[in-house]
Design a protein around this motif. Structure first.
Motif, PDB file in Angstrom:
ATOM      1  N   ASN A   1       0.844  -1.206  -0.050  1.00 53.75           N
ATOM      2  CA  ASN A   1      -0.029   0.003  -0.046  1.00 53.75           C
ATOM      3  C   ASN A   1       0.809   1.171   0.003  1.00 53.75           C
ATOM      4  OD1 ASN A   1      -1.517   2.023   0.853  1.00 53.75           O
ATOM      5  ND2 ASN A   1      -3.059   0.733   1.667  1.00 53.75           N
TER       6      ASN A   1
ATOM      7  N   GLN B   1      -8.555   1.000 -10.592  1.00 53.92           N
ATOM      8  CA  GLN B   1      -9.473   1.024  -9.548  1.00 53.92           C
ATOM      9  C   GLN B   1      -8.825   0.150  -8.378  1.00 53.92           C
ATOM     10  OE1 GLN B   1     -12.766   1.600  -8.680  1.00 53.92           O
ATOM     11  NE2 GLN B   1     -12.847   2.790 -10.717  1.00 53.92           N
ATOM     12  N   ASP B   2      -7.983  -0.927  -8.477  1.00 53.36           N
ATOM     13  CA  ASP B   2      -7.287  -1.259  -7.422  1.00 53.36           C
ATOM     14  C   ASP B   2      -6.049  -0.552  -7.153  1.00 53.36           C
ATOM     15  OD1 ASP B   2      -8.975  -3.710  -7.216  1.00 53.36           O
ATOM     16  OD2 ASP B   2      -7.778  -4.873  -8.646  1.00 53.36           O
TER      17      ASP B   2
ATOM     18  N   ASN C   1      -8.800   1.899  -4.519  1.00 52.51           N
ATOM     19  CA  ASN C   1      -8.459   0.923  -3.371  1.00 52.51           C
ATOM     20  C   ASN C   1      -7.274   0.914  -2.868  1.00 52.51           C
ATOM     21  OD1 ASN C   1     -11.487   0.359  -3.737  1.00 52.51           O
ATOM     22  ND2 ASN C   1     -10.697  -1.109  -5.334  1.00 52.51           N
TER      23      ASN C   1
ATOM     24  N   LYS D   1      -4.607  -0.873  -3.536  1.00 57.13           N
ATOM     25  CA  LYS D   1      -3.992  -2.229  -3.679  1.00 57.13           C
ATOM     26  C   LYS D   1      -2.739  -2.316  -4.684  1.00 57.13           C
ATOM     27  CE  LYS D   1      -8.285  -4.429  -2.152  1.00 57.13           C
ATOM     28  NZ  LYS D   1      -9.387  -5.420  -2.604  1.00 57.13           N
TER      29      LYS D   1
END
Length: 310
Positions: free
Chosen positions: A54, A269-270, A274, A276
């Motif tokens: 992260n 998106q990830d 998000n 990730k």
């Protein structure tokens, strides 16, 4: 005594760098740019794919191939991969067919052909974001010009952005329209350079216009088609992001994922929504493998059908 041609050849043979380091000196700026903006980020991405990471929190934990395994076992990611392949096949196949047909018609000697060609090529000047915005306004369920027209003629107003099938079809059509101009430019230039004597000979032998096109013109266009297949595949995989983000934001939801969520949008998106980072890096690595496999298969199978004869 040396002849002029021999003198020129000897002069060209001697026109080399005097030191071994000089060529590398001239290449150094390009190599530095490639290293900083392409090679190092690519290596960092491959390294990050082996970590649960992260970037916002600054945490990393080595997991090896766990990110890749989880992606391949995820029903949502498998659906996204299948949707991407369907989207790619539709946009590449239909896009090239429409482009070839329009380029062939635009190459005919008719009055005002220059203006028709300009109108066909114009969409290439639009960025994907602008193109997506135009399609969003046209197909807005409430105020879009398409629904206004359908409502006045047939009393229907489809929910283009809410129905999974309609939304997927809308993104496909928008992507085909956006890529038409690029393909038409190459096809039009190739058609105008076809050998006229070969075409005339086929017509004299009694070939119909359709036979002239498919039996004579199209085989001579296979080299440019081979090139455009590859560029359109890359465009379908990576350039679909702006259209998807503006038109549907990956939705509407269908089974395990958004119906218009493709691989590059899922990566975004990830990675950036998000956070990730490791999972997103693993997706980038998988996309690299996919592009390499498609490229290999294209050269392995497709090049056999390419006719390079003059």
């Amino acid at each position: 005594m040396l002849k002029p041609a021999q003198t020129t050849a000897n002069t060209e043979a001697n026109a080399v760098f005097r030191g071994a380091a000089m060529p590398w000196f001239f290449l150094l700026p390009s190599l530095l740019i490639l290293a900083v903006f392409i090679y190092l980020p690519a290596l960092q991405t491959l390294r990050l794919a082996a970590f649960k990471a992260n970037l916002i929190l600054g945490t990393e934990r080595f997991v090896g191939l766990q990110n890749v395994t989880e992606l391949l076992l995820s029903p949502a990611y498998r659906q996204v991969a299948l949707q991407t392949l369907i989207f790619m096949v539709l946009t590449v196949t239909l896009g090239l067919l429409f482009s070839l047909g329009l380029a062939w018609l635009a190459s005919r000697p008719i009055r005002g052909s220059k203006y028709y060609r300009l109108l066909l090529i114009y969409p290439y000047a639009l960025s994907p974001a602008i193109a997506g915005t135009l399609w969003l306004f046209m197909f807005n369920p409430e105020i879009g010009v398409v629904n206004q027209l359908l409502g006045s003629l047939f009393s229907i107003k489809p929910r283009w952005l809410d129905d999974p099938i309609l939304a997927f079809g809308l993104v496909v059509v928008a992507a085909i329209w956006k890529g038409l101009a690029y393909n038409i430019v190459f096809y039009l230039a190739s058609i105008q350079n076809l050998p006229g004597d070969v075409m005339e000979a086929a017509e004299i032998d009694g070939a119909t216009p359709a036979q002239v096109f498919w039996r004579v013109a199209f085989p001579l266009l296979t080299p440019i088609t081979f090139f455009l297949v590859f560029t359109n595949i890359i465009s379908a995989l990576f350039d679909s992001f702006a259209l998807t983000d503006i038109l549907t934001r990956g939705g509407p939801y269908f089974h395990n994922a958004g119906i218009t969520t493709f691989l590059v949008y899922q990566l975004y998106q990830d990675g950036f929504v998000n956070f990730k980072s490791g999972v997103a890096a693993a997706q980038a690595a998988l996309m690299l493998v996919l592009v390499a496999f498609i490229t290999f298969m294209q050269f392995k199978v497709g090049e056999r059908r390419v006719h390079y004869g003059g």
